[in-house]
Design a protein around this motif. Structure first.
Motif, PDB file in Angstrom:
ATOM      1  N   ILE A 105      10.613   4.622  -2.012  1.00  0.00           N
ATOM      2  CA  ILE A 105      10.990   3.560  -2.947  1.00  0.00           C
ATOM      3  C   ILE A 105       9.994   3.518  -4.105  1.00  0.00           C
ATOM      4  O   ILE A 105      10.372   3.351  -5.268  1.00  0.00           O
ATOM      5  CB  ILE A 105      11.054   2.205  -2.214  1.00  0.00           C
ATOM      6  CG1 ILE A 105      12.224   2.215  -1.217  1.00  0.00           C
ATOM      7  CG2 ILE A 105      11.207   1.052  -3.201  1.00  0.00           C
ATOM      8  CD1 ILE A 105      12.271   1.000  -0.317  1.00  0.00           C
ATOM      9  N   GLY A 106       8.697   3.685  -3.799  1.00  0.00           N
ATOM     10  CA  GLY A 106       7.700   3.749  -4.856  1.00  0.00           C
ATOM     11  C   GLY A 106       7.919   4.930  -5.785  1.00  0.00           C
ATOM     12  O   GLY A 106       7.778   4.816  -7.006  1.00  0.00           O
ATOM     13  N   GLU A 107       8.288   6.083  -5.218  1.00  0.00           N
ATOM     14  CA  GLU A 107       8.573   7.256  -6.042  1.00  0.00           C
ATOM     15  C   GLU A 107       9.759   7.001  -6.973  1.00  0.00           C
ATOM     16  O   GLU A 107       9.732   7.377  -8.155  1.00  0.00           O
ATOM     17  CB  GLU A 107       8.855   8.454  -5.152  1.00  0.00           C
ATOM     18  CG  GLU A 107       7.650   8.960  -4.373  1.00  0.00           C
ATOM     19  CD  GLU A 107       8.010  10.064  -3.401  1.00  0.00           C
ATOM     20  OE1 GLU A 107       7.088  10.618  -2.777  1.00  0.00           O
ATOM     21  OE2 GLU A 107       9.218  10.381  -3.250  1.00  0.00           O
ATOM     22  N   LEU A 108      10.807   6.379  -6.434  1.00  0.00           N
ATOM     23  CA  LEU A 108      11.978   6.067  -7.261  1.00  0.00           C
ATOM     24  C   LEU A 108      11.617   5.097  -8.383  1.00  0.00           C
ATOM     25  O   LEU A 108      12.068   5.252  -9.528  1.00  0.00           O
ATOM     26  CB  LEU A 108      13.089   5.470  -6.388  1.00  0.00           C
ATOM     27  CG  LEU A 108      13.802   6.430  -5.441  1.00  0.00           C
ATOM     28  CD1 LEU A 108      14.710   5.649  -4.489  1.00  0.00           C
ATOM     29  CD2 LEU A 108      14.619   7.453  -6.224  1.00  0.00           C
ATOM     30  N   ALA A 109      10.800   4.089  -8.058  1.00  0.00           N
ATOM     31  CA  ALA A 109      10.385   3.130  -9.081  1.00  0.00           C
ATOM     32  C   ALA A 109       9.577   3.822 -10.170  1.00  0.00           C
ATOM     33  O   ALA A 109       9.729   3.516 -11.364  1.00  0.00           O
ATOM     34  CB  ALA A 109       9.573   2.007  -8.446  1.00  0.00           C
ATOM     35  N   ALA A 110       8.735   4.764  -9.777  1.00  0.00           N
ATOM     36  CA  ALA A 110       7.942   5.495 -10.760  1.00  0.00           C
ATOM     37  C   ALA A 110       8.835   6.349 -11.660  1.00  0.00           C
ATOM     38  O   ALA A 110       8.654   6.376 -12.885  1.00  0.00           O
ATOM     39  CB  ALA A 110       6.921   6.379 -10.042  1.00  0.00           C
ATOM     40  N   ALA A 139      10.936  -5.938  13.896  1.00  0.00           N
ATOM     41  CA  ALA A 139      10.154  -6.087  12.670  1.00  0.00           C
ATOM     42  C   ALA A 139      10.915  -5.497  11.490  1.00  0.00           C
ATOM     43  O   ALA A 139      12.013  -4.963  11.642  1.00  0.00           O
ATOM     44  CB  ALA A 139       8.804  -5.396  12.829  1.00  0.00           C
ATOM     45  N   TRP A 140      10.291  -5.591  10.329  1.00  0.00           N
ATOM     46  CA  TRP A 140      10.857  -5.044   9.093  1.00  0.00           C
ATOM     47  C   TRP A 140       9.825  -4.130   8.456  1.00  0.00           C
ATOM     48  O   TRP A 140       8.624  -4.372   8.573  1.00  0.00           O
ATOM     49  CB  TRP A 140      11.191  -6.187   8.139  1.00  0.00           C
ATOM     50  CG  TRP A 140      12.283  -5.876   7.147  1.00  0.00           C
ATOM     51  CD1 TRP A 140      12.168  -5.169   5.993  1.00  0.00           C
ATOM     52  CD2 TRP A 140      13.654  -6.261   7.234  1.00  0.00           C
ATOM     53  NE1 TRP A 140      13.378  -5.095   5.343  1.00  0.00           N
ATOM     54  CE2 TRP A 140      14.311  -5.765   6.095  1.00  0.00           C
ATOM     55  CE3 TRP A 140      14.399  -6.989   8.164  1.00  0.00           C
ATOM     56  CZ2 TRP A 140      15.660  -5.962   5.846  1.00  0.00           C
ATOM     57  CZ3 TRP A 140      15.738  -7.195   7.926  1.00  0.00           C
ATOM     58  CH2 TRP A 140      16.367  -6.689   6.782  1.00  0.00           C
ATOM     59  N   ASP A 141      10.284  -3.062   7.801  1.00  0.00           N
ATOM     60  CA  ASP A 141       9.473  -2.096   7.042  1.00  0.00           C
ATOM     61  C   ASP A 141       8.960  -0.942   7.892  1.00  0.00           C
ATOM     62  O   ASP A 141       8.914   0.184   7.444  1.00  0.00           O
ATOM     63  CB  ASP A 141       8.278  -2.733   6.320  1.00  0.00           C
ATOM     64  CG  ASP A 141       8.695  -3.686   5.230  1.00  0.00           C
ATOM     65  OD1 ASP A 141       9.805  -3.517   4.693  1.00  0.00           O
ATOM     66  OD2 ASP A 141       7.918  -4.602   4.911  1.00  0.00           O
ATOM     67  N   ASP A 142       8.527  -1.194   9.131  1.00  0.00           N
ATOM     68  CA  ASP A 142       8.094  -0.130  10.042  1.00  0.00           C
ATOM     69  C   ASP A 142       6.840   0.583   9.554  1.00  0.00           C
ATOM     70  O   ASP A 142       6.789   1.805   9.458  1.00  0.00           O
ATOM     71  CB  ASP A 142       9.231   0.887  10.271  1.00  0.00           C
ATOM     72  CG  ASP A 142       8.967   1.769  11.494  1.00  0.00           C
ATOM     73  OD1 ASP A 142       8.208   1.341  12.376  1.00  0.00           O
ATOM     74  OD2 ASP A 142       9.524   2.884  11.552  1.00  0.00           O
ATOM     75  N   SER A 143       5.802  -0.188   9.292  1.00  0.00           N
ATOM     76  CA  SER A 143       4.502   0.399   8.975  1.00  0.00           C
ATOM     77  C   SER A 143       3.817   0.818  10.273  1.00  0.00           C
ATOM     78  O   SER A 143       4.346   0.648  11.371  1.00  0.00           O
ATOM     79  CB  SER A 143       3.631  -0.620   8.242  1.00  0.00           C
ATOM     80  OG  SER A 143       3.214  -1.641   9.136  1.00  0.00           O
ATOM     81  N   ALA A 144       2.603   1.342  10.146  1.00  0.00           N
ATOM     82  CA  ALA A 144       1.843   1.759  11.324  1.00  0.00           C
ATOM     83  C   ALA A 144       1.581   0.599  12.273  1.00  0.00           C
ATOM     84  O   ALA A 144       1.392   0.805  13.482  1.00  0.00           O
ATOM     85  CB  ALA A 144       0.519   2.381  10.878  1.00  0.00           C
ATOM     86  N   HIS A 194       0.835  -1.200   0.000  1.00  0.00           N
ATOM     87  CA  HIS A 194       0.000   0.000   0.000  1.00  0.00           C
ATOM     88  C   HIS A 194       0.872   1.252   0.000  1.00  0.00           C
ATOM     89  O   HIS A 194       0.586   2.215  -0.730  1.00  0.00           O
ATOM     90  CB  HIS A 194      -0.928  -0.019   1.210  1.00  0.00           C
ATOM     91  CG  HIS A 194      -1.894  -1.163   1.207  1.00  0.00           C
ATOM     92  ND1 HIS A 194      -3.060  -1.153   0.475  1.00  0.00           N
ATOM     93  CD2 HIS A 194      -1.862  -2.371   1.818  1.00  0.00           C
ATOM     94  CE1 HIS A 194      -3.707  -2.289   0.640  1.00  0.00           C
ATOM     95  NE2 HIS A 194      -2.992  -3.051   1.451  1.00  0.00           N
ATOM     96  N   GLU A 195       1.926   1.258   0.801  1.00  0.00           N
ATOM     97  CA  GLU A 195       2.825   2.404   0.841  1.00  0.00           C
ATOM     98  C   GLU A 195       3.595   2.530  -0.473  1.00  0.00           C
ATOM     99  O   GLU A 195       3.827   3.645  -0.967  1.00  0.00           O
ATOM    100  CB  GLU A 195       3.797   2.269   2.016  1.00  0.00           C
ATOM    101  CG  GLU A 195       3.118   2.317   3.367  1.00  0.00           C
ATOM    102  CD  GLU A 195       4.092   2.190   4.516  1.00  0.00           C
ATOM    103  OE1 GLU A 195       5.266   2.574   4.344  1.00  0.00           O
ATOM    104  OE2 GLU A 195       3.688   1.715   5.598  1.00  0.00           O
ATOM    105  N   PHE A 196       3.984   1.405  -1.045  1.00  0.00           N
ATOM    106  CA  PHE A 196       4.702   1.412  -2.323  1.00  0.00           C
ATOM    107  C   PHE A 196       3.815   1.988  -3.432  1.00  0.00           C
ATOM    108  O   PHE A 196       4.253   2.838  -4.222  1.00  0.00           O
ATOM    109  CB  PHE A 196       5.140  -0.013  -2.664  1.00  0.00           C
ATOM    110  CG  PHE A 196       5.873  -0.139  -3.972  1.00  0.00           C
ATOM    111  CD1 PHE A 196       7.151   0.378  -4.126  1.00  0.00           C
ATOM    112  CD2 PHE A 196       5.283  -0.774  -5.059  1.00  0.00           C
ATOM    113  CE1 PHE A 196       7.829   0.261  -5.339  1.00  0.00           C
ATOM    114  CE2 PHE A 196       5.943  -0.890  -6.267  1.00  0.00           C
ATOM    115  CZ  PHE A 196       7.225  -0.368  -6.404  1.00  0.00           C
TER     116      PHE A 196
END
Length: 258
Positions: free
Chosen positions: A224-229, A200-205, A9-11
């Motif tokens: 990371i999503g912005e970079l991929a875009a 944990a990993w990723d550190d979501s809410a 979802h964040e990605f």
């Protein structure tokens, strides 16, 4: 896992933040397996329904890399450059981040550490395992292994498996599996962090809402999503393939570690 795992979802949020202003829509299609994924790419390319794809969860020598090349689909790989065979890549240093997680716990006196990984076929899982193994060996730490698939159920089963080795800390490759670890430890009358620390990993809410709040390897998934875009827009414009390095992850310390 799309509905359960906060990472995606964040990605996707990061993707849309860059692609939508550029007039590009994001299409997410859920498929049952890799064969169905390949068939989808074939159909999209034949009908010219899409302008580019982002490949995630690569395995070593992933046949999707050659497939998108044969189909002439602009593509971006999310993962290690070693998996991309010349495609533009958004690189996340999974091995380095795993080393940091083990180092963090070893420096706090933990000598037996459990690691719950994601699916072993994935290249990023193999890199995390290798990084964790290297740091554990360098620190003289015993590393216990168990595998999951990022689901709550697999995290609970893996935690139970690890408890036979009496770890004083557990690192989980996703937030959902870390929450499962908390619940499973509680079910075995083990206190967190007094008896067992959890990272944990990723550190979501989820990490902040968990009880106790979870320490986590935190990285900016939206970025990371912005970079991929941005990489995909470059690929669609015919730019020379490049490696786009994601911001470094760092440990965020909360109540689940001592």
């Amino acid at each position: 896992m799309l509905g359960e795992e906060a990472y995606y979802h964040e990605f996707l949020d990061g993707l849309e933040r860059v692609l939508t202003p550029a007039g590009v829509s994001v299409l997410v299609k859920v498929v049952t397996d890799r064969a169905a994924e390949a068939e989808t790419y074939e159909r999209w390319a034949t009908r010219q329904e899409i302008d580019g794809v982002i490949l995630v969860d690569l395995v070593p020598d992933d046949d999707r890399v050659a497939l998108v090349g044969r189909l002439g689909l602009p593509a971006v790989v999310l993962g290690a450059p070693s998996t991309a065979s010349g495609l533009p890549t958004v690189w996340t240093d999974d091995a380095g981040w795993a080393r940091e997680a083990i180092r963090f716990l070893a420096e706090r006196g933990h000598e037996v550490i459990g690691h719950i990984s994601g699916p072993l076929a994935f290249a990023h899982t193999q890199l995390r395992r290798a990084g964790a193994d290297e740091e554990a060996a360098a620190r003289g730490v015993t590393l216990l292994r168990a595998g999951g698939d990022y689901s709550y159920e697999s995290g609970a089963a893996a935690t139970t498996e690890l408890l036979a080795g009496k770890p004083t800390a557990i690192v989980c490759d996703s937030d959902v599996m870390a929450v499962a670890a908390l619940d499973t430890l509680r079910g075995h009358d083990l206190a967190v962090p007094a008896d067992v620390s959890v990272v944990a990993w990723d550190d979501s809410a989820l990490c902040q809402l968990a009880v106790p709040a979870l320490s986590a390897m935190s990285h900016d998934v939206s970025r990371i999503g912005e970079l991929a875009a941005s990489a995909l827009l470059d690929a669609m414009a015919g730019a020379t393939p490049a490696v786009y390095e994601a911001p470094a992850a760092h440990i965020v310390v909360r109540e689940s570690t001592r």
